[in-house]
Design a protein around this motif. Structure first.
Motif, PDB file in Angstrom:
ATOM      1  N   ILE A  50      52.832 -22.962  73.148  1.00 60.24           N
ATOM      2  CA  ILE A  50      51.663 -23.827  72.963  1.00 60.24           C
ATOM      3  C   ILE A  50      50.585 -23.060  72.202  1.00 60.24           C
ATOM      4  CG2 ILE A  50      49.922 -25.239  74.141  1.00 60.24           C
ATOM      5  CD1 ILE A  50      51.934 -25.122  76.625  1.00 60.24           C
ATOM      6  N   LEU A  51      50.206 -23.596  71.060  1.00 59.83           N
ATOM      7  CA  LEU A  51      49.145 -22.982  70.258  1.00 59.83           C
ATOM      8  C   LEU A  51      47.855 -23.774  70.465  1.00 59.83           C
ATOM      9  CD1 LEU A  51      48.158 -21.046  67.960  1.00 59.83           C
ATOM     10  CD2 LEU A  51      48.915 -22.805  66.339  1.00 59.83           C
ATOM     11  N   VAL A  52      46.778 -23.059  70.772  1.00 57.94           N
ATOM     12  CA  VAL A  52      45.483 -23.699  71.012  1.00 57.94           C
ATOM     13  C   VAL A  52      44.507 -23.253  69.929  1.00 57.94           C
ATOM     14  CG1 VAL A  52      43.587 -23.999  72.662  1.00 57.94           C
ATOM     15  CG2 VAL A  52      45.926 -23.598  73.502  1.00 57.94           C
ATOM     16  N   GLU A  53      43.962 -24.221  69.178  1.00 58.34           N
ATOM     17  CA  GLU A  53      42.899 -23.921  68.216  1.00 58.34           C
ATOM     18  C   GLU A  53      41.610 -24.521  68.769  1.00 58.34           C
ATOM     19  OE1 GLU A  53      43.979 -24.111  63.834  1.00 58.34           O
ATOM     20  OE2 GLU A  53      45.516 -25.394  64.697  1.00 58.34           O
ATOM     21  N   THR A  54      40.617 -23.690  69.018  1.00 60.62           N
ATOM     22  CA  THR A  54      39.419 -24.172  69.711  1.00 60.62           C
ATOM     23  C   THR A  54      38.381 -24.715  68.718  1.00 60.62           C
ATOM     24  OG1 THR A  54      38.057 -22.174  69.635  1.00 60.62           O
ATOM     25  CG2 THR A  54      39.791 -22.241  71.313  1.00 60.62           C
ATOM     26  N   PRO A  55      37.418 -25.497  69.225  1.00 58.70           N
ATOM     27  CA  PRO A  55      36.380 -26.042  68.342  1.00 58.70           C
ATOM     28  C   PRO A  55      35.582 -24.933  67.641  1.00 58.70           C
ATOM     29  CG  PRO A  55      36.336 -27.109  70.487  1.00 58.70           C
ATOM     30  CD  PRO A  55      37.288 -25.970  70.606  1.00 58.70           C
ATOM     31  N   GLY A  56      35.465 -23.782  68.273  1.00 64.75           N
ATOM     32  CA  GLY A  56      34.699 -22.675  67.691  1.00 64.75           C
ATOM     33  C   GLY A  56      35.528 -21.758  66.799  1.00 64.75           C
ATOM     34  N   GLY A  57      36.764 -22.186  66.479  1.00 63.94           N
ATOM     35  CA  GLY A  57      37.592 -21.422  65.543  1.00 63.94           C
ATOM     36  C   GLY A  57      38.349 -20.257  66.146  1.00 63.94           C
ATOM     37  N   LYS A  58      38.512 -20.259  67.476  1.00 66.31           N
ATOM     38  CA  LYS A  58      39.320 -19.208  68.123  1.00 66.31           C
ATOM     39  C   LYS A  58      40.744 -19.729  68.338  1.00 66.31           C
ATOM     40  CE  LYS A  58      35.756 -16.488  68.849  1.00 66.31           C
ATOM     41  NZ  LYS A  58      35.613 -15.156  68.323  1.00 66.31           N
ATOM     42  N   ASN A  59      41.667 -18.810  68.548  1.00 69.37           N
ATOM     43  CA  ASN A  59      43.074 -19.195  68.704  1.00 69.37           C
ATOM     44  C   ASN A  59      43.716 -18.513  69.906  1.00 69.37           C
ATOM     45  OD1 ASN A  59      43.079 -20.573  66.041  1.00 69.37           O
ATOM     46  ND2 ASN A  59      42.762 -18.484  65.321  1.00 69.37           N
ATOM     47  N   MET A  60      44.516 -19.292  70.617  1.00 69.41           N
ATOM     48  CA  MET A  60      45.234 -18.753  71.777  1.00 69.41           C
ATOM     49  C   MET A  60      46.681 -19.242  71.699  1.00 69.41           C
ATOM     50  SD  MET A  60      44.374 -19.177  75.854  1.00 69.41           S
ATOM     51  CE  MET A  60      44.290 -20.970  75.957  1.00 69.41           C
ATOM     52  N   LEU A  61      47.615 -18.357  72.018  1.00 73.87           N
ATOM     53  CA  LEU A  61      49.021 -18.770  72.096  1.00 73.87           C
ATOM     54  C   LEU A  61      49.513 -18.576  73.519  1.00 73.87           C
ATOM     55  CD1 LEU A  61      51.521 -19.739  70.375  1.00 73.87           C
ATOM     56  CD2 LEU A  61      52.280 -17.355  70.498  1.00 73.87           C
ATOM     57  N   ILE A  62      50.071 -19.644  74.082  1.00 75.66           N
ATOM     58  CA  ILE A  62      50.666 -19.566  75.409  1.00 75.66           C
ATOM     59  C   ILE A  62      52.180 -19.663  75.223  1.00 75.66           C
ATOM     60  CG2 ILE A  62      50.775 -20.626  77.707  1.00 75.66           C
ATOM     61  CD1 ILE A  62      48.006 -21.896  77.044  1.00 75.66           C
ATOM     62  N   ASP A  63      52.886 -18.551  75.458  1.00 78.09           N
ATOM     63  CA  ASP A  63      54.345 -18.445  75.321  1.00 78.09           C
ATOM     64  C   ASP A  63      54.812 -18.579  73.853  1.00 78.09           C
ATOM     65  OD1 ASP A  63      54.654 -17.972  78.009  1.00 78.09           O
ATOM     66  OD2 ASP A  63      55.004 -20.079  78.521  1.00 78.09           O
ATOM     67  N   ALA A  64      56.034 -18.113  73.619  1.00 77.15           N
ATOM     68  CA  ALA A  64      56.524 -18.057  72.231  1.00 77.15           C
ATOM     69  C   ALA A  64      57.998 -18.428  72.113  1.00 77.15           C
ATOM     70  CB  ALA A  64      56.286 -16.662  71.665  1.00 77.15           C
ATOM     71  N   GLY A  65      58.511 -19.233  73.065  1.00 77.88           N
ATOM     72  CA  GLY A  65      59.901 -19.671  72.994  1.00 77.88           C
ATOM     73  C   GLY A  65      60.882 -18.525  73.170  1.00 77.88           C
ATOM     74  N   ASP A  66      62.163 -18.822  72.971  1.00 77.17           N
ATOM     75  CA  ASP A  66      63.232 -17.825  73.156  1.00 77.17           C
ATOM     76  C   ASP A  66      63.320 -16.882  71.954  1.00 77.17           C
ATOM     77  OD1 ASP A  66      65.362 -16.633  74.543  1.00 77.17           O
ATOM     78  OD2 ASP A  66      66.004 -18.607  75.261  1.00 77.17           O
ATOM     79  N   ASN A  67      64.152 -15.852  72.065  1.00 81.29           N
ATOM     80  CA  ASN A  67      64.314 -14.858  70.993  1.00 81.29           C
ATOM     81  C   ASN A  67      64.554 -15.500  69.627  1.00 81.29           C
ATOM     82  OD1 ASN A  67      64.334 -12.059  72.210  1.00 81.29           O
ATOM     83  ND2 ASN A  67      65.718 -13.133  73.579  1.00 81.29           N
ATOM     84  N   SER A  68      65.420 -16.512  69.616  1.00 82.34           N
ATOM     85  CA  SER A  68      65.807 -17.151  68.349  1.00 82.34           C
ATOM     86  C   SER A  68      64.651 -17.932  67.716  1.00 82.34           C
ATOM     87  CB  SER A  68      66.975 -18.097  68.608  1.00 82.34           C
ATOM     88  OG  SER A  68      66.614 -19.033  69.602  1.00 82.34           O
TER      89      SER A  68
END
Ligand SMILES: [Zn+2]
Length: 290
Positions: A50-68
């Motif tokens: 899950i990629l989160v782009e905030t109203p203030g231009g910040k970014n957060m990534l929650i998890d990144a799927g499997d190796n592939s």
């Protein structure tokens, strides 16, 4: 004063004042640019990212799927024009959540990394630790009740883990509630019934507009009490088409249907983007369910 100089001075003053008068009029006031929270539920097959782009231009990534899926997640983030991930959350050490994380850590400028206090002896987990170490980064251990300082316009609170130890790895999952003005998202990783019960007992305000279902829609999560407390308008399931676990389970789908909750699924809709202006949430689907 010499007349010539006097006239020249007058001319200069006139030119200056006329140019300065023209200046503000020539600029049409630009409307305030709209500010949105963008939540990308990236289609990584059987897994979460899950990629989160905030109203203030910040970014957060929650998890990144499997190796592939690591390269796919990296290129997705790059296509968004993102160079820095201010916060990374690895919800728990299972490969369908952290497999692609080493690629991500290597590819971007990274701020803080949150992980639960749980290790695994797998190569996948070690690869993530090595990528973090090689980048000179430190892991911040996630604890319930802590706010993640990402962007002052949104509130990001960790609601779990609430215990030091669990029997199931899934219950170590970092659970995040994200609030932007009047809109809210609950992201429970793979947290199961046990963790859901703890969060209810702790008295957290679980009510959210959007619930990303725990553990890919497995019957081990989304207990009736939890679903009632969250009472979402929208549900999102991140799962791979024809996965060997049978996720999402039919019992879970039945509960959602009975409660009249609008459901989106990455196995059917591809990548799902939820856009909030703080009042309303709109959904962009990669493809319609067919
Ligand atoms: Zn999982």
């Amino acid at each position: 004063m010499n007349l010539k100089i006097f006239i020249t001075l007058l001319l200069v003053i006139f030119l200056l004042s006329s140019c300065c008068n023209i200046e503000p009029d020539s600029k049409t006031p630009s409307p305030p640019s709209p500010v949105f929270l963008k939540m990308h539920f990236i289609d990584v097959g059987q897994g979460d990212s899950i990629l989160v782009e905030t109203p203030g231009g910040k970014n957060m990534l929650i998890d990144a799927g499997d190796n592939s899926e690591g390269e796919r997640v990296v290129s997705y983030i790059e296509k968004e024009g993102i160079k820095r991930l201010d916060v990374i959350v690895a919800t728990h050490p299972d490969s369908d959540h952290i497999g692609g994380m080493d690629n991500v850590v290597e590819s971007f400028d990274v701020g803080k990394i949150y992980m639960p206090d749980k290790t695994k002896t797998t190569k996948t987990f070690k690869d993530v630790l090595v990528s973090i170490r090689d980048k000179g980064l430190k892991i911040t251990k996630a604890r319930a009740g802590v706010n993640i300082d990402l962007d002052p316009s949104i509130n990001v609170e960790i609601l779990s883990p609430n215990s030091a130890e669990y029997e199931e790895t899934n219950n170590y999952s970092i659970v995040i509630k994200l609030v932007y003005d009047n809109t809210s998202f609950l992201l429970p990783g793979d947290a199961e019934g046990f963790s859901e019960k703890e969060m209810i007992k702790k008295g957290y305000d679980l009510k959210s507009d959007v619930l990303k279902l725990g553990h890919h829609g497995s019957h081990s999560s989304t207990t009736p009490d939890f679903l009632e407390k969250v009472s979402p308008k929208y549900a999102i399931i991140c799962a791979g088409k024809g996965n060997k676990f049978g996720h999402p389970h039919k019992e879970t789908l039945k509960k959602l249907k009975k409660a009249g909750i609008q459901l989106y699924r990455t196995d059917k809709n591809g990548t799902i983007i939820a856009i909030s202006d703080g009042k309303r949430i709109e959904f962009n689907l990669e493809r319609e369910d067919n």
